[in-house]
Design a protein around this motif. Structure first.
Motif, mmCIF file in Angstrom:
data_model
loop_
_atom_site.group_PDB
_atom_site.id
_atom_site.type_symbol
_atom_site.label_atom_id
_atom_site.label_comp_id
_atom_site.label_asym_id
_atom_site.label_seq_id
_atom_site.Cartn_x
_atom_site.Cartn_y
_atom_site.Cartn_z
ATOM 1 N N ARG A 107 1.076 -0.506 0.277
ATOM 2 C CA ARG A 107 0.243 -0.064 -0.340
ATOM 3 C C ARG A 107 1.259 0.872 0.625
ATOM 4 O O ARG A 107 0.441 2.126 -0.894
ATOM 5 C CB ARG A 107 -1.176 -0.045 1.562
ATOM 6 N N ARG A 112 2.228 1.800 -3.294
ATOM 7 C CA ARG A 112 1.242 2.552 -4.487
ATOM 8 C C ARG A 112 0.942 3.297 -4.361
ATOM 9 O O ARG A 112 1.152 4.777 -4.902
ATOM 10 C CB ARG A 112 0.062 1.598 -4.498
ATOM 11 N N SER A 126 1.493 6.562 -7.015
ATOM 12 C CA SER A 126 0.401 6.993 -7.776
ATOM 13 C C SER A 126 -0.802 7.744 -6.726
ATOM 14 O O SER A 126 -1.503 8.458 -7.274
ATOM 15 C CB SER A 126 0.004 6.119 -8.483
ATOM 16 N N ASP A 168 -2.304 6.450 -4.602
ATOM 17 C CA ASP A 168 -3.805 5.293 -4.764
ATOM 18 C C ASP A 168 -3.676 5.089 -3.000
ATOM 19 O O ASP A 168 -2.394 4.664 -2.313
ATOM 20 C CB ASP A 168 -3.368 4.121 -5.026
#
Length: 303
Positions: free
Chosen positions: A264, A267, A271, A273
């Motif tokens: 996590r 990411r 990005s 996210d």
């Protein structure tokens, strides 16, 4: 302009402005109760979640043990005798090594780091000049030298809940450990076979961090840890966005949860996210956070 891609940068700005005593940085979702992420090059925190809370660190301890062993410049090919653990810490230290057999210091260091072999740490410490007490003293002296002001070591394996630190302090320890070629090499190896003597036998060991075997990760240093008091812990260095990055994840539910948090975080840094966390892991995180807050209140009241 892609606002989501700016999320990590904005979080870093907020972090610098407010210090690292934050419940959660940005909108990245983490199951770990405590976390810190920093650039390896300068140690600047990019993510901090309760990063200044002093908590048990379990086998993450072994990175400090390795640095103390290597700083002493003892012969890595010396044969050391396996003996029962000297400290009685109320924790089980199961081992496959046979009592009174011998292994090389290099191999004991390898399996202590890669496979979290607890008795190997005790053997290494007992063969240090001055024995176990001098070894633990050297661990604490090294922590002071590194500016780890909220860190205390009581045993070399991390079996004692009295081995405590903070996520922010562990960033400093990981950055220091990264400077040792041997630590980087052995913590990212996947398997290692140790040949013992008196009697002669061999044992195969594996890495406790599954990410070192993943083609999707470029892991440059790794250490896992677990105690009931510490939860599941993971520290590692990995290249993210082309930059070596320190990840510190402390106290999470289940063996896969720190691995999920690492994904996590990657990411989110790449990005923006924020990801999502399973209900069971989220409930665990909330319960543990509440317990830490209650302990802090109790401690302040009784002082």
């Amino acid at each position: 302009m892609n606002i989501r891609r700016l999320a990590p940068w904005l979080a870093a700005v907020l972090l610098c402005a407010s210090g690292h005593s934050l419940g959660q940085t940005g909108d990245v979702q983490l199951a770990s109760v405590h976390a810190a992420v920093a650039r390896l090059a300068d140690g600047e925190l990019q993510v901090a979640k309760h990063a200044d809370r002093q908590v048990p660190i379990a086998s993450i301890t072994k990175l400090m043990t390795a640095m103390v062993v290597l700083d002493a410049q003892q012969d890595l090919n010396e044969w050391l005798t396996v003996q029962p653990r000297q400290q009685q810490l109320g924790k089980t230290a199961w081992t496959r090594m046979r009592n009174a057999s011998q292994a090389k210091r290099r191999d004991l260091l390898h399996i202590a780091l890669m496979s979290s072999e607890n008795i190997a740490c005790d053997v290494l410490a007992r063969h240090f000049p001055g024995g176990l007490p001098a070894f633990v003293k050297a661990m604490n002296s090294k922590a002071t030298e590194l500016g780890m002001r909220d860190t205390v070591f009581f045993d070399p394996a991390g079996l004692s809940p009295s081995n405590v630190s903070t996520a922010a302090d562990l960033v400093k320890m990981v950055r220091a450990a990264y400077q040792y070629d041997l630590i980087r090499d052995v913590t990212t190896s996947t398997y290692h076979q140790v040949t013992f003597r008196k009697p002669r036998y061999s044992l195969q060991y594996g890495n406790t961090n599954p990410l070192v075997r993943s083609s999707r990760w470029d892991v440059a240093l790794s250490k896992t840890g677990y105690l009931s008091e510490a939860g599941r812990c993971l520290v590692m260095v990995s290249k993210i966005n082309g930059e070596q990055t320190v990840l510190v994840l402390l106290d999470s539910l289940g063996t896969r949860t720190p691995v999920g948090d690492a994904g996590r975080l990657r990411r989110w840094l790449e990005s923006g996210d924020p990801g999502s966390v399973a209900v069971a892991a989220r409930n665990y995180e909330r319960e543990r956070s509440a317990a830490y807050r209650a302990d802090a209140v109790s401690h302040n009241v009784t002082r």
